[in-house]
Design an enzyme around this catalytic site. Structure first.
Site, PDB file in Angstrom:
ATOM      1  N   ASN A 169      -1.092  17.467 -14.629  1.00  0.00           N
ATOM      2  CA  ASN A 169      -1.129  17.398 -13.458  1.00  0.00           C
ATOM      3  C   ASN A 169      -2.409  16.512 -12.851  1.00  0.00           C
ATOM      4  OD1 ASN A 169       0.976  18.753 -13.748  1.00  0.00           O
ATOM      5  ND2 ASN A 169       0.420  20.870 -12.552  1.00  0.00           N
ATOM      6  N   HIS A 216       7.687 -16.176  23.726  1.00  0.00           N
ATOM      7  CA  HIS A 216       8.914 -15.841  23.941  1.00  0.00           C
ATOM      8  C   HIS A 216       9.782 -17.146  23.379  1.00  0.00           C
ATOM      9  CE1 HIS A 216       7.915 -13.023  27.079  1.00  0.00           C
ATOM     10  NE2 HIS A 216       7.126 -14.030  27.311  1.00  0.00           N
ATOM     11  N   SER A 257      21.269 -26.642  -2.443  1.00  0.00           N
ATOM     12  CA  SER A 257      22.547 -25.843  -2.406  1.00  0.00           C
ATOM     13  C   SER A 257      23.405 -26.306  -3.418  1.00  0.00           C
ATOM     14  CB  SER A 257      23.042 -25.955  -0.879  1.00  0.00           C
ATOM     15  OG  SER A 257      24.305 -25.929  -0.962  1.00  0.00           O
ATOM     16  N   LYS A 299      20.955 -30.224   1.402  1.00  0.00           N
ATOM     17  CA  LYS A 299      20.067 -29.059   1.874  1.00  0.00           C
ATOM     18  C   LYS A 299      18.738 -28.931   0.821  1.00  0.00           C
ATOM     19  CE  LYS A 299      21.054 -25.969   4.302  1.00  0.00           C
ATOM     20  NZ  LYS A 299      21.933 -25.007   3.796  1.00  0.00           N
ATOM     21  N   GLU A 346      11.736 -17.415   2.941  1.00  0.00           N
ATOM     22  CA  GLU A 346      12.890 -16.335   3.396  1.00  0.00           C
ATOM     23  C   GLU A 346      12.707 -14.978   2.632  1.00  0.00           C
ATOM     24  OE1 GLU A 346      16.993 -18.696   4.111  1.00  0.00           O
ATOM     25  OE2 GLU A 346      15.994 -19.593   2.556  1.00  0.00           O
ATOM     26  N   TYR A 348       0.859  20.666  -7.199  1.00  0.00           N
ATOM     27  CA  TYR A 348       1.830  19.784  -8.035  1.00  0.00           C
ATOM     28  C   TYR A 348       3.196  20.443  -7.777  1.00  0.00           C
ATOM     29  CZ  TYR A 348       3.944  16.771 -11.210  1.00  0.00           C
ATOM     30  OH  TYR A 348       4.870  15.943 -11.731  1.00  0.00           O
TER      31      TYR A 348
END
Ligand code: ARG
Length: 458
Positions: A112, A160, A281, A287, A294, A321
């Site tokens: 522990n 915004h 892609s 692409k 991402e 524990y």
């Protein structure tokens, strides 16, 4: 009668079920802590010898056995046994095979306090490594910011997600540097709380033997030692602290990732990603995808999950524990690995991307982006800001409604005129030199301050 394979079989008649073993065993993930576990055992047995609980010859044999165990594990030559529940039992089992003296390793110690100390050592090492990784990302951003400043590059600033006022690219990149510098601060605060040795707390209540936890703490390089054995074996706040730091870092990397995705889009076209940090892609040949950015955005989800999951694990635990605490390691390891890899990849992406200064400038040079500057022009000449705001708003509306060029409307306006029309010229943003602002003098001062902070990192 139990088969005697586990460390605790003594009071058992039957063997553990397969399902229990699979659920209970932490070896698959905690073997990663073998160095920390062995370091803890070394410090512990050296202390046992200093206080007279081990002979010098026994100490020598145990230290040699521990060295061999470490070498075997590091080389991938260690033979794990089915009874090795976790890294602690595996190391002790093997050390005892090498020398019978190792049966004394566990004197005055429990798994522990042992596991809590191991996890603390791992946390300290991870914090140091992550601080370096985040430091490198800050440096990469700062290099690009310095360069952008020298080139005088600017882009539309947004609120915004609407174009608001033009800002220097250096100012924009600098914002991420400050964000990440706060993360470095947070990590160092988390480090202080992890930096407490708990070996010597025993299972929960200390020991009648003359062990000395402060000797162990010194040997392991901890700054301080626990005060309450019950708290020592059950405290995992430092894990939650680290997971929190990593969640905030994850959020910052995610925001940077989102910005990169936007900037790399055909609509913005503010940056061109290097081939080494983009993917294609399988279907659409044109692409070039910002997968790294991402994933930086996506990984924030699991970092938050690791934090909230582990907080939930802890919330109902009575002292001291409980096996629930074994759930500390996987989220901690996962969050550390996730942040390290994500930050490394983002660093490479930042270092290699190309800024499309012309696209940024084109967006930022819209005369409407200078509307606030026009209002400030009137304020400088004594007009209350509210009146100035509505005067300019009226002009903007007129221009939008009639299609008349804002510049000529400004030029012919009774309170504005050609001096004000100058403000609609490209690059006006460089005038905003209030403290911490986006004007070129303020940004120069900011970059100076950043250089100093970054210089102090290493
Ligand atoms: N594998 C355990 C953990 O990670 C070690 C401590 C086990 N302690 C016990 N009393 N069974 O937490």
């Amino acid at each position: 009668m139990a088969d005697g394979n586990t460390l605790w079989h003594g009071r058992f008649d039957g063997d553990p079920s397969q399902a229990l073993r699979e659920l209970n065993d932490s070896l698959p993930f905690d073997r990663r802590m073998f160095r920390e576990d062995i370091a803890g055992s070394r410090a512990h047995v050296e202390m046992l010898c200093e206080v007279g609980l081990l002979e010098a010859s026994e100490l020598q044999e145990i230290l040699e056995a521990l060295d061999l165990v470490e070498t075997e594990i590091a080389a991938g030559e260690f033979e794990w046994a089915p009874s090795d529940e976790d890294i602690h039992t595996a190391v002790e089992r093997r050390a005892t095979e090498i020398t019978p003296s190792a049966a004394k390793i566990h004197t005055g110690r429990s798994r522990n306090d042992q596991v809590a100390n191991d996890v603390r050592l791992v946390a300290l090492g991870e914090i140091d490594s992550l601080t370096e990784v985040i430091g490198s990302l800050i440096r990469a951003l700062l290099v690009r910011a310095e360069d952008a400043h020298i080139n005088g590059w600017y882009l539309p600033g947004y609120t915004h997600m609407q174009q608001a006022q033009s800002v220097g690219l250096a100012h924009h990149l600098g914002a991420y540097c400050w964000m990440l510098l706060r993360d470095v601060d947070r990590l160092s605060q988390a480090r202080q709380r992890a930096d407490v040795s708990v070996l010597g707390a025993g299972a929960l209540a200390g020991s009648p033997l003359p062990i000395d936890p402060s000797v162990v703490a010194d040997k392991l390089g901890f700054s301080s030692v626990f005060n309450n054995s019950l708290d020592a074996v059950s405290d995992r706040d430092f894990v939650a602290d680290l997971l929190y730091c990593l969640s905030i870092i994850g959020i910052h990397l995610s925001r940077l990732g989102e910005e990169i995705c936007l900037w790399a889009s055909s609509e913005f076209n503010f940056i061109e990603l290097d081939d080494a940090f983009s993917t294609g892609s399988s279907m659409m040949p044109q692409k070039k995808n910002p997968d790294v950015a991402e994933l930086a955005r996506g990984k924030a989800g699991r970092l938050l999950g690791n934090l909230t999951g582990f907080l939930a694990t802890q919330k109902g635990l009575p002292l001291t524990y409980n096996k629930d605490l074994q759930e500390d390691k996987e989220p901690m390891f996962d969050s550390c690995d996730t942040v390290r890899l994500t930050a490394l990849a983002l660093t490479g992406m930042i270092e290699t991307l190309e800024f499309n200064a012309a696209s940024m400038k084109a967006g930022a040079d819209s005369p409407y982006m200078a509307a606030t500057d026009l209002a400030d022009f009137l304020v400088e000449r004594g007009m209350p800001f509210r009146t100035a705001h509505s005067t300019i708003a009226e002009l903007v509306r007129q221009s939008l409604d009639s299609g008349d060029d804002l510049v000529s409307l400004v030029q012919t306006h009774e309170h504005l005129g050609s001096e004000a029309a100058e403000l609609l010229q490209p690059g006006v943003g460089s005038r905003r030199n209030s403290h911490g602002g986006g004007g070129s003098e303020a940004v120069a001062a900011q970059l100076e301050a950043l250089r100093e902070r970054v210089g102090n990192l290493s």
